[in-house]
Every structure is written in C-alpha cells, then in structure tokens.
Design an enzyme around this catalytic site. Structure first.
Site, mmCIF file in Angstrom:
data_model
loop_
_atom_site.group_PDB
_atom_site.id
_atom_site.type_symbol
_atom_site.label_atom_id
_atom_site.label_comp_id
_atom_site.label_asym_id
_atom_site.label_seq_id
_atom_site.Cartn_x
_atom_site.Cartn_y
_atom_site.Cartn_z
ATOM 1 N N ASN A 112 38.523 34.835 44.349
ATOM 2 C CA ASN A 112 39.097 35.100 43.033
ATOM 3 C C ASN A 112 39.649 33.814 42.427
ATOM 4 O OD1 ASN A 112 41.097 35.356 45.114
ATOM 5 N ND2 ASN A 112 42.436 36.520 43.764
ATOM 6 N N ILE A 113 39.519 33.733 41.103
ATOM 7 C CA ILE A 113 39.959 32.564 40.353
ATOM 8 C C ILE A 113 40.809 33.079 39.199
ATOM 9 C CG2 ILE A 113 39.227 30.543 39.037
ATOM 10 C CD1 ILE A 113 36.485 30.816 40.546
ATOM 11 N N GLU A 114 42.115 32.894 39.309
ATOM 12 C CA GLU A 114 43.030 33.416 38.296
ATOM 13 C C GLU A 114 43.183 32.466 37.125
ATOM 14 O OE1 GLU A 114 46.746 34.221 40.262
ATOM 15 O OE2 GLU A 114 45.977 36.091 41.114
ATOM 16 N N GLU A 166 34.063 39.214 44.013
ATOM 17 C CA GLU A 166 32.755 39.866 44.061
ATOM 18 C C GLU A 166 31.847 39.363 42.947
ATOM 19 O OE1 GLU A 166 35.862 43.091 45.147
ATOM 20 O OE2 GLU A 166 35.750 41.313 43.891
ATOM 21 N N CYS A 205 37.028 46.460 42.424
ATOM 22 C CA CYS A 205 37.548 47.213 41.273
ATOM 23 C C CYS A 205 36.398 47.920 40.554
ATOM 24 C CB CYS A 205 38.268 46.262 40.323
ATOM 25 S SG CYS A 205 37.147 45.160 39.425
ATOM 26 N N CYS A 213 33.732 45.523 39.087
ATOM 27 C CA CYS A 213 32.831 44.957 40.095
ATOM 28 C C CYS A 213 31.884 46.026 40.635
ATOM 29 C CB CYS A 213 33.637 44.322 41.229
ATOM 30 S SG CYS A 213 34.495 42.819 40.699
#
Length: 167
Positions: free
Chosen positions: A78-80, A91, A122, A125
C-alpha cells in the site's frame, strides 16, 4: 531571439534508502514451474512486500502477492497519500504490475498486513479481481497463526461484470 529553457535530467534517486536489489527481488519474481505456488511461499512474498509500504499516516502496512496462471508472482504494497483517496492498495499495485507485464489470468492472491490480522481485500480490489478472475479465484489472508482461504465469488457475490453491462 527568445530564450529557451533546457532542463537537465537528474539521475533517479534511490528508492527511499531501500536496497534496489531487495525491491526487485519480489516486485517481479519469475517462477520456473507452472504448478500453483505453495501457500506459505506466496504469503512470505506478501509479507516481504509490506516492508516497502509507504504508510506515514496510518502506519498500517499491507502486502499482496499475486500469482498468475503461468506461476509468475507479482507483489504490491500500500502507498498512502495525505488525502487518502489517492492512496493505492497493495492488491491493485500487484495487479497493475502484472497487467503492465502482459498478464491477465490469475490463479490466487495472498494478502497480509504488518498486524497479521486477517486483512481482506476491500470491495474496490475485489471488483478489480473480478475483471480478471472467476468466482473460484483463491484469496489467502494471513491471520496471526493460520491462513484463511476464501473464494472471490463468496467475497463479492453479484459482482459487476461485462455480462452485467450487456457486453
């Protein structure tokens, strides 16, 4: 004579101090066999991907390892982003890398977090997986002491598909 600006091309900086060899090792991992990857190895690849997560706001690291139909494994983290809506999920990063490299058939995915709390993909995804996978697509989730296995069709019944749109 008008003044023209010329931009100097700066060398690409290293990825936030992480060894590029380590990143490349799991970002695109070719496998020689076409049989399904061992569950533990797939989860290990997802766990390794969490190390590259950019999570300055939630500090919740997620990793995914996506196995293609031919046994190639792509990972994502994940890349916030400060506004959250522009954040990327592990994903979707893995799917994007696979599709970018010419793959569109997938066998299974393993998803984990730094908390080992059984995180599931989620809804967004799940819908993206539905674009490429059938209801029997395997989703492995890393819980504290075991793996939970789901099927995409159980996680997202009545998904929107090309057939739903009349295509």
């Amino acid at each position: 004579m008008p003044h023209r600006r010329t931009a100097a091309v700066a060398p690409k900086p290293p990825a936030r101090g992480r060894p590029s060899q380590r990143r490349a090792r799991w970002l695109f991992h070719e496998r020689e066999r076409t049989a399904s990857m061992d569950d533990e190895d797939l989860v290990a690849a997802a766990r390794e991907a969490t190390a590259n997560a950019h999570v300055p706001y939630s500090e919740y690291r997620v990793g995914a390892a996506l196995e293609t139909a031919d046994g190639t494994v792509f990972t994502g983290c994940n890349i916030e982003n400060a506004n959250y809506s522009n954040s990327l999920h592990a994903e979707e990063v893995a799917i994007a890398e696979a599709v970018k490299n010419g793959h569109d058939a997938f066998a299974q995915v393993a998803v984990t977090s730094s908390e080992r709390d059984g995180v599931l993909p989620c809804g967004m995804c799940r819908q993206t997986f539905t674009e490429f996978c059938g209801d029997d697509f395997r989703v492995l989730c890393d819980e504290e002491s075991e793996l939970a296995e789901y099927r995409l069709g159980d996680l997202l019944p009545d998904a929107i598909t090309a057939e739903t749109l009349g295509r």
